[in-house]
Design an enzyme around this catalytic site. Structure first.
Site, PDB file in Angstrom:
ATOM      1  N   CYS A 324       0.809  -1.210   0.000  1.00 13.41           N
ATOM      2  CA  CYS A 324       0.000   0.000   0.000  1.00 13.41           C
ATOM      3  C   CYS A 324       0.843   1.262   0.000  1.00 13.41           C
ATOM      4  CB  CYS A 324      -0.889   0.018   1.237  1.00 13.41           C
ATOM      5  SG  CYS A 324      -2.148  -1.225   1.163  1.00 13.41           S
ATOM      6  N   ASP A 325       2.099   1.168  -0.374  1.00 13.55           N
ATOM      7  CA  ASP A 325       2.978   2.339  -0.345  1.00 13.55           C
ATOM      8  C   ASP A 325       3.140   2.895  -1.754  1.00 13.55           C
ATOM      9  OD1 ASP A 325       5.367   3.993  -0.312  1.00 13.55           O
ATOM     10  OD2 ASP A 325       5.620   3.235   1.726  1.00 13.55           O
TER      11      ASP A 325
END
Ligand SMILES: *Cc1c(COP(=O)(O)O)cnc(C)c1O
Length: 376
Positions: A324-325
């Site tokens: 999720c980065d």
């Protein structure tokens, strides 16, 4: 992909993502480099891949080792290396690490500052020390920046001081930057450092070693010169500067030894056409920047990607990891193309991914386990 790796993948269908590395190829690379530079002693840069299987094979070939930390020193000893075959090559060492290495019998240490030299004098008295010089890293895809190395002037001063401090001023070193694609970088660096070598010798210092560092490239997406070209360029430069009076030569290859010995197999998690007016598809893999592919930062290291649809029509892609980065993007600007038929569930291979992958992966970001490793 070597036949052994291909067989392993077919027979075992390992869970992805994983590294599969052929230890025979490590040996072939070691031998090729030794043939290209027979006068240089090889110190394998352990950080490139510290797996026990790799270290043990290299111990069997009488390799020496360049360790960046005390844990790497101990891994080499555990794998059967003699302390005399280990160089503690990091110029930034904790006092406790110097003490432990010294106690374990390691006698060679790098430094590039006065404070580090004083730490060595106090905690590893009598040790052979070599000073790292800052050299140009132009031509390197993964430059080591200005973090390491000192100037000729200060190296001269420190090497003169080392003897007074009870250390053995043994040599000089440099590193032309990792994935160095030009032979000229070595020629220039040798020219610069050889002058200081001669100067210090004339000043009465008993210097014995030129350490030419690592940097030798692996073939990724783009071609690189053959290893023999590096060997020839280095020997010509050394002979031009030292004539028949060559000092001991050391090299510290990391990437070259293990890079093309391994690959990462990954699974396509999602292929997404984010905007119907944009032909670029986003391909998300189950490995990204935090799963070990840290050297894709700045799209510096550009792995070749093999798919089971190779040979069919391709289109432009951006390639990203599964976390999720927002920084977890591998390639957006490097004009990658992948088959239009590629779809979630497909397996792909990132070729020549044996160096600087397993140890760079996070331990559980987003819950993803560290990269699995298979040595065949
Ligand atoms: C990382 C490193 C190496 C290995 O560099 P490669 O580019 O992988 O060959 C060698 N020497 C030192 C001091 C290093 O820090």
């Amino acid at each position: 992909m070597t036949p052994k790796i291909a067989r392993f993948l077919t027979q075992h269908q390992p869970a992805t993502p994983c590294l599969v590395l052929d230890v025979d190829r490590v040996e072939e690379n070691f031998r090729a480099l030794r043939d290209a530079l027979p006068l240089a002693r090889i110190y394998y840069a352990v950080k490139a891949n510290p797996a026990r299987q790799v270290l043990r094979r290299l111990v069997g070939l009488s390799s020496h080792f360049d360790a960046a930390g005390i844990e790497e020193v101990e891994a080499c000893l555990d794998a059967g290396a003699l302390p005399s075959a280990i160089s503690f090559g990091n110029t930034i060492k904790k006092v406790s690490a110097i003490q432990r290495a010294h106690r374990a019998g390691v006698t060679m240490f790098a430094f590039d500052s006065r404070e580090e030299l004083e730490k060595l004098a106090r905690n590893a008295p009598g040790a052979r020390v070599y000073c790292r010089i800052l050299v140009e890293n132009a031509g390197a895809d993964w430059p080591l920046s200005r973090k390491f190395g000192t100037t000729i002037e200060s190296a001269r001063e420190l090497m003169l001081l080392a003897g007074d401090m009870g250390l053995d001023p043994f040599g000089l070193s440099f590193h032309v930057g990792s994935q160095q694609t030009t032979t000229q970088a070595y020629e220039l660096a040798i020219g610069k450092v050889a002058m200081l070598f001669t100067d210090l010798t004339n000043a009465g210092v008993n210097l014995r070693m030129m350490n030419l560092g690592g940097g030798f490239p692996t073939r990724y997406r783009d071609e690189v010169p053959e290893i023999d070209r590096f060997g020839d360029a280095i020997m010509n430069a050394m002979t031009a500067h030292f004539g028949n009076n060559l000092p001991d030569m050391a090299i510290e290859p990391g990437r070259y030894i293990v890079g093309d010995a391994g690959l990462v197999q990954a699974e396509v998690v999602l292929v997404s056409q984010r905007d119907k007016n944009d032909p670029v598809r986003w391909v998300y893999l189950d490995i990204g920047r935090f799963g070990g592919l840290a050297e894709t930062e700045g799209e510096s290291i550009r792995y070749r990607i093999k798919t089971s649809h190779d040979g069919s029509a391709t289109g432009p892609v951006a390639i990203a990891g599964p976390t999720c980065d927002g920084a977890d993007i591998l390639y957006e600007k490097s004009n990658y193309r992948l088959p239009l038929a590629l779809t979630s569930g497909d397996r792909v291979e990132l070729l020549a991914a044996g160096a600087y992958v397993t140890t760079y992966c996070s331990t559980g970001f987003n819950g993803f386990a560290p990269l699995a490793e298979h040595y065949v």
